[in-house]
Design a protein around this motif. Sequence first.
Motif, PDB file in Angstrom:
ATOM      1  N   TRP A   1      16.214 -19.613  57.312  1.00  0.00           N
ATOM      2  CA  TRP A   1      15.673 -20.814  57.950  1.00  0.00           C
ATOM      3  C   TRP A   1      14.720 -20.465  59.100  1.00  0.00           C
ATOM      4  O   TRP A   1      13.877 -21.272  59.465  1.00  0.00           O
ATOM      5  CB  TRP A   1      16.809 -21.685  58.486  1.00  0.00           C
ATOM      6  CG  TRP A   1      17.611 -22.358  57.417  1.00  0.00           C
ATOM      7  CD1 TRP A   1      18.810 -21.942  56.911  1.00  0.00           C
ATOM      8  CD2 TRP A   1      17.279 -23.556  56.715  1.00  0.00           C
ATOM      9  NE1 TRP A   1      19.247 -22.814  55.939  1.00  0.00           N
ATOM     10  CE2 TRP A   1      18.331 -23.822  55.807  1.00  0.00           C
ATOM     11  CE3 TRP A   1      16.198 -24.445  56.771  1.00  0.00           C
ATOM     12  CZ2 TRP A   1      18.324 -24.930  54.957  1.00  0.00           C
ATOM     13  CZ3 TRP A   1      16.206 -25.559  55.929  1.00  0.00           C
ATOM     14  CH2 TRP A   1      17.252 -25.788  55.035  1.00  0.00           C
TER      15      TRP A   1
ATOM     16  N   LYS B   1      19.565 -18.871  54.128  1.00  0.00           N
ATOM     17  CA  LYS B   1      19.136 -19.987  53.275  1.00  0.00           C
ATOM     18  C   LYS B   1      19.135 -19.501  51.826  1.00  0.00           C
ATOM     19  O   LYS B   1      18.097 -19.314  51.195  1.00  0.00           O
ATOM     20  CB  LYS B   1      17.741 -20.467  53.697  1.00  0.00           C
ATOM     21  CG  LYS B   1      17.253 -21.724  52.998  1.00  0.00           C
ATOM     22  CD  LYS B   1      15.842 -22.087  53.455  1.00  0.00           C
ATOM     23  CE  LYS B   1      15.342 -23.345  52.783  1.00  0.00           C
ATOM     24  NZ  LYS B   1      13.945 -23.673  53.182  1.00  0.00           N
TER      25      LYS B   1
ATOM     26  N   GLN C   1      17.901 -29.534  48.970  1.00  0.00           N
ATOM     27  CA  GLN C   1      18.088 -29.763  50.402  1.00  0.00           C
ATOM     28  C   GLN C   1      18.554 -31.191  50.654  1.00  0.00           C
ATOM     29  O   GLN C   1      17.844 -32.156  50.374  1.00  0.00           O
ATOM     30  CB  GLN C   1      16.801 -29.501  51.182  1.00  0.00           C
ATOM     31  CG  GLN C   1      17.004 -29.671  52.689  1.00  0.00           C
ATOM     32  CD  GLN C   1      15.888 -29.067  53.512  1.00  0.00           C
ATOM     33  OE1 GLN C   1      15.058 -28.313  53.011  1.00  0.00           O
ATOM     34  NE2 GLN C   1      15.874 -29.387  54.802  1.00  0.00           N
TER      35      GLN C   1
ATOM     36  N   ASN D   1      22.644 -26.954  60.691  1.00  0.00           N
ATOM     37  CA  ASN D   1      22.347 -27.934  59.650  1.00  0.00           C
ATOM     38  C   ASN D   1      23.372 -29.056  59.527  1.00  0.00           C
ATOM     39  O   ASN D   1      23.007 -30.175  59.149  1.00  0.00           O
ATOM     40  CB  ASN D   1      22.181 -27.221  58.307  1.00  0.00           C
ATOM     41  CG  ASN D   1      21.004 -26.275  58.308  1.00  0.00           C
ATOM     42  OD1 ASN D   1      21.192 -25.072  58.424  1.00  0.00           O
ATOM     43  ND2 ASN D   1      19.806 -26.803  58.212  1.00  0.00           N
TER      44      ASN D   1
END
Length: 538
Positions: free
Chosen positions: A61, A82, A218, A257
């Motif tokens: 990320w 990620k 995502q 996140n």
Amino acid sequence: METPDYIIVGAGSAGSVLAERLSAGGRHRVVVLEAGGSDRRLFVQMPLGYGKLFYDPSVNWMYRTEPDPGLAGQADFWPRGKLLGGSSSINAMVWIRGHRQDYEDWQAAGNPGWGWDEVLSAYRAMEDNEAGGDAFRGKGGPLFVSANRDGLHPLVTCYIDACAEAGLAFNPDFNGARQEGAGPYQLTVKGGRRNSAARAFLRPAMKRANLHVVTGAQATRVLMEAGRAVGVEYRHGGELKTLRCKAEVILAGGAVNSPQLLQLSGIGPGALLQGLGIEVLRDNPNVGDHLADHQGINYTWRMTRPTYNDLLRPWYGKLAVGLRWLALRDGPLAKSINHGGGFFRTSPDLDRPNMQLYCQAFSTLMPREGERPVLSPDPFPGFSLGLSNCRPTSRGHIRLRTPDPLAAPVITANAFSTNHDVEEMLAAVKFLRHLAAQPALASVMAEELRPGPEVVGDEALIADFRARSGTVYHPSCTCRMGPDEGSAVVDASLRVHGVAGLRVIDASAFPNIIAGNTNAPSMLMGWKGAERVLADAR
């Protein structure tokens, strides 16, 4: 896609464990949404290859914090995984559970079932420790943990001897009876390859018909109906899609996140969300708050004996160790650069260690553009002693910058924002020099390179660690666990306060930061979190 019972957002350290445990037995259908891609990459599988992943946006990320006054105004770089395995696929693989009192503190804060005895039982069930099973270590579990006793660089012995000369006794197992002392680190490495959460838990579970993993997906918000989470909206292949579930949505995106996704879904600081045009479904200012992280620094010396710099810097050295790893899964590339380390107290008045040590028989003072030069160290025999604080009192926060779900959030770290943290780090860096002055190390050191012998006095040492310190990649506590919505986000079963069908199960749910590397307790969250989910399902 058939409607699952559970949707897990994130296939990282906690999410991979959750997926394995919730899908075991075949009773529940589970879908995992992972924003990143596959972990089947050379430099993911090669343990020392993580330097190549440090600035790779295809697996990382690559977050930046806001400019931090505590770090001399610098915007710190925060790599986060990620890909399948999350940060366990790009980290330094050190396996530390934390101090037993950390978990006693968790339970004392109103979180029953999270005390030391309960988490020790979970760790032992989870692990297959190369050193064998005993009262503290597990044998036969799904996660192989290397004891890391063979192939250590010779300077690790000098380091351990110097620690003993400085009063820090040898400790063969930081996950055993005591944490304090110096010794080799246990590593999540198996057969010379990285043993991430994806390799140990997720990939074996992906063979089951009732588990479906979607990569490149995502999540953009949790779908809510009448105060209950009923599914997830996500972007996949350039399209906006929705997926509903029968039982629960579980966020396992980590300390950045997970609070970001809650805020995007209308759960978080009400005034912030209103200002961004997001409908407030649950006003809880703790979402994204209480951010804790460990700050670290290296001191570096030129040595009179060869280090890994001499082996990894020249092309022929790279070729030799590369061929050795490819053929035998052996040699320097088959380990973390942190062969050894330890834990110590900056004051004898403390009841437990408050600082962590790292011994690295290499150095990287000369930066390379776009790469953490683990595989291209300095052109001289360099050696580094690092440390990080175990229980900082400084706290930051995660906030949405924009309602755009694809935009990075605002990360305010607030490093060294309390006098306690500054004074503690000052005492710690003084100990590093004390350690380096012991005969076992001083006899093989040529000169101090960083910060350099001219940096003396408290003001100069503080200015140096503000300028050169940074995260050691352990953010946590941003959706912390606790019994009261006035100070927490989830309860002891990791259910979001005031929202049905929604849990957060990852490092963001830590009530307080653990003393040590956070990958082990992140997997613990997945293991014990799955127990709570399954208990409620029954």
